[in-house]
Write a protein that holds these residues in place. Sequence first.
Motif, PDB file in Angstrom:
ATOM      1  N   MET A 196     -24.291  13.278   3.939  1.00 52.70           N
ATOM      2  CA  MET A 196     -23.257  13.111   2.902  1.00 52.70           C
ATOM      3  C   MET A 196     -22.729  11.675   2.923  1.00 52.70           C
ATOM      4  O   MET A 196     -22.293  11.203   3.968  1.00 52.70           O
ATOM      5  N   PRO A 197     -22.772  10.951   1.780  1.00 52.88           N
ATOM      6  CA  PRO A 197     -22.134   9.634   1.770  1.00 52.88           C
ATOM      7  C   PRO A 197     -20.634   9.818   2.073  1.00 52.88           C
ATOM      8  O   PRO A 197     -19.970  10.607   1.402  1.00 52.88           O
ATOM      9  N   ALA A 198     -20.119   9.115   3.075  1.00 55.60           N
ATOM     10  CA  ALA A 198     -18.724   9.324   3.495  1.00 55.60           C
ATOM     11  C   ALA A 198     -17.756   8.979   2.374  1.00 55.60           C
ATOM     12  O   ALA A 198     -16.658   9.509   2.282  1.00 55.60           O
ATOM     13  N   ASP A 199     -18.188   8.093   1.460  1.00 61.39           N
ATOM     14  CA  ASP A 199     -17.325   7.670   0.350  1.00 61.39           C
ATOM     15  C   ASP A 199     -17.694   8.380  -0.952  1.00 61.39           C
ATOM     16  O   ASP A 199     -17.471   7.859  -2.043  1.00 61.39           O
ATOM     17  N   ALA A 200     -18.265   9.597  -0.856  1.00 57.98           N
ATOM     18  CA  ALA A 200     -18.814  10.269  -2.050  1.00 57.98           C
ATOM     19  C   ALA A 200     -17.825  10.352  -3.217  1.00 57.98           C
ATOM     20  O   ALA A 200     -18.226  10.274  -4.377  1.00 57.98           O
ATOM     21  N   GLY A 201     -16.539  10.481  -2.950  1.00 57.73           N
ATOM     22  CA  GLY A 201     -15.538  10.601  -4.018  1.00 57.73           C
ATOM     23  C   GLY A 201     -15.375   9.342  -4.849  1.00 57.73           C
ATOM     24  O   GLY A 201     -14.817   9.379  -5.952  1.00 57.73           O
ATOM     25  N   GLU A 202     -15.851   8.212  -4.313  1.00 59.04           N
ATOM     26  CA  GLU A 202     -15.758   6.939  -5.041  1.00 59.04           C
ATOM     27  C   GLU A 202     -17.121   6.263  -5.144  1.00 59.04           C
ATOM     28  O   GLU A 202     -17.207   5.046  -5.247  1.00 59.04           O
ATOM     29  N   ASN A 203     -18.175   7.087  -5.112  1.00 62.51           N
ATOM     30  CA  ASN A 203     -19.528   6.528  -5.059  1.00 62.51           C
ATOM     31  C   ASN A 203     -20.278   6.910  -6.334  1.00 62.51           C
ATOM     32  O   ASN A 203     -20.759   8.028  -6.478  1.00 62.51           O
ATOM     33  N   ILE A 204     -20.377   5.975  -7.272  1.00 65.26           N
ATOM     34  CA  ILE A 204     -20.976   6.294  -8.574  1.00 65.26           C
ATOM     35  C   ILE A 204     -22.441   6.717  -8.432  1.00 65.26           C
ATOM     36  O   ILE A 204     -22.909   7.596  -9.155  1.00 65.26           O
ATOM     37  N   ASP A 205     -23.155   6.127  -7.469  1.00 60.25           N
ATOM     38  CA  ASP A 205     -24.570   6.502  -7.298  1.00 60.25           C
ATOM     39  C   ASP A 205     -24.692   7.973  -6.882  1.00 60.25           C
ATOM     40  O   ASP A 205     -25.596   8.678  -7.323  1.00 60.25           O
ATOM     41  N   PHE A 206     -23.760   8.415  -6.042  1.00 62.39           N
ATOM     42  CA  PHE A 206     -23.744   9.824  -5.632  1.00 62.39           C
ATOM     43  C   PHE A 206     -23.525  10.729  -6.859  1.00 62.39           C
ATOM     44  O   PHE A 206     -24.244  11.711  -7.066  1.00 62.39           O
ATOM     45  N   PHE A 207     -22.552  10.362  -7.697  1.00 58.11           N
ATOM     46  CA  PHE A 207     -22.250  11.195  -8.867  1.00 58.11           C
ATOM     47  C   PHE A 207     -23.417  11.222  -9.858  1.00 58.11           C
ATOM     48  O   PHE A 207     -23.728  12.262 -10.437  1.00 58.11           O
TER      49      PHE A 207
END
Length: 374
Positions: free
Chosen positions: A28-39
């Motif tokens: 899990m990217p630790a910054d998923a809530g602010e990670n546009i690539d994840f979204f």
Amino acid sequence: MNNRKTLKLAAVIDGPGWNFSSWRHPAMPADAGENIDFFIQQAQLAEQAKFETLFLYDVSHVGPGNIPYYLSMFEGGTLMSALAMKTERIGLSLTASTSYTDPYNLARQVLSLDKLSKGRASLNAITSNPGGMVNFSRGHLGKADQYPMHQEFLEILLGLWDTYEDDAFPRDKQSGVFLNPRKMHPVNYRGKYFSVDGPLNLSRSVQGRPVLYMAGSSPTFVDLATSYTDGVFMAGSTFEETLLLANALTAKLVEKGRRPEGFVRAVSQNSIVGRTDAEAYQKYQEIRALGPYSHTPVPLFMGSAERVATEIQRWYEAGAIDLFMVRQDHPHGLQDFIELVVPILQQRGLFHTEYEAEILRGNLELPKPAFRTV
Ligand SMILES: Cc1cc2nc3c(=O)[nH]c(=O)nc-3n(C[C@H](O)[C@H](O)[C@H](O)COP(=O)(O)O)c2cc1C
């Protein structure tokens, strides 16, 4: 019983998940809530699987004790606008509180999203927790104000979205007629909480209006939702409780002369799936082992793909849900659901294999609403 053609699916793409620990998982990217690539990755995954819509919850007042995702998350409308450019067919839903914003702003924001996504926007209009009022210069208001405010808000919102009749803008270069002013309808609304003249400065949506949902559980919620919205999000803590609420909503719709098939009842569930029950349970333990907090209750939809598909089928066929929203605590939650459960739902004829329509309303089996003035 469910009279719809098929079950609908949504992907709740809320960052690292609603718990204290998932952000620590190696995948899990630790910054998923602010990670546009994840979204973007999650949105495209859901679209490849033909999910009808994406979905985002919202939090707009936080403290140090909140789960990591609440402390670090994009604003939903901005995020959905970015995702609109990276997807083509999937619906885009944001959640916003009617206690914290003005109807004119939100009407404009969501209708803009609807237009730039070519008819794929929806709004989950919630009352939210009164604790957030102080972030929006409304500290003088409290819980008792929320539903009366919500009702005024929805009436104005719907009125603003119907500012213009479908053919109000000839935009005829030859004659020089841009707008037919007789087809422009300002709302001129005077309420206790909001006063709005209008008109809005966007033409009517190809959907008629963006799809509108509410989330809640109280009798006031049932009454307002069945008067103003296209659907609801229910808490869904147990099958029995959800069915009871779904039946109450259906009865109210019928009482008000609305077709229950033209209304979407949804729950969001953390789903942990494996090839076997044991594999699913092991994934659950992976998350629990990551942190000292145990804010990862045993999911109702956990187990082998067959087991999870059968449980979804039971809820759908009983009429407890029309839309199942897949929320993930495990970083592979959405992907596992897509790879393992979706094919079973398709084989059983419960879920479609292709988008039926260009616009969200078409894919959700919702009718295009007739133009109306408030
Ligand atoms: C399924 C569901 C989802 C909700 N989502 C949110 C949310 O994203 N953000 C928020 O601030 N409140 C959310 N709420 C809280 C509602 O806005 C509302 O404040 C609460 O349900 C109280 O209303 P009720 O008494 O009618 O249930 C949610 C509630 C439910 C049941």
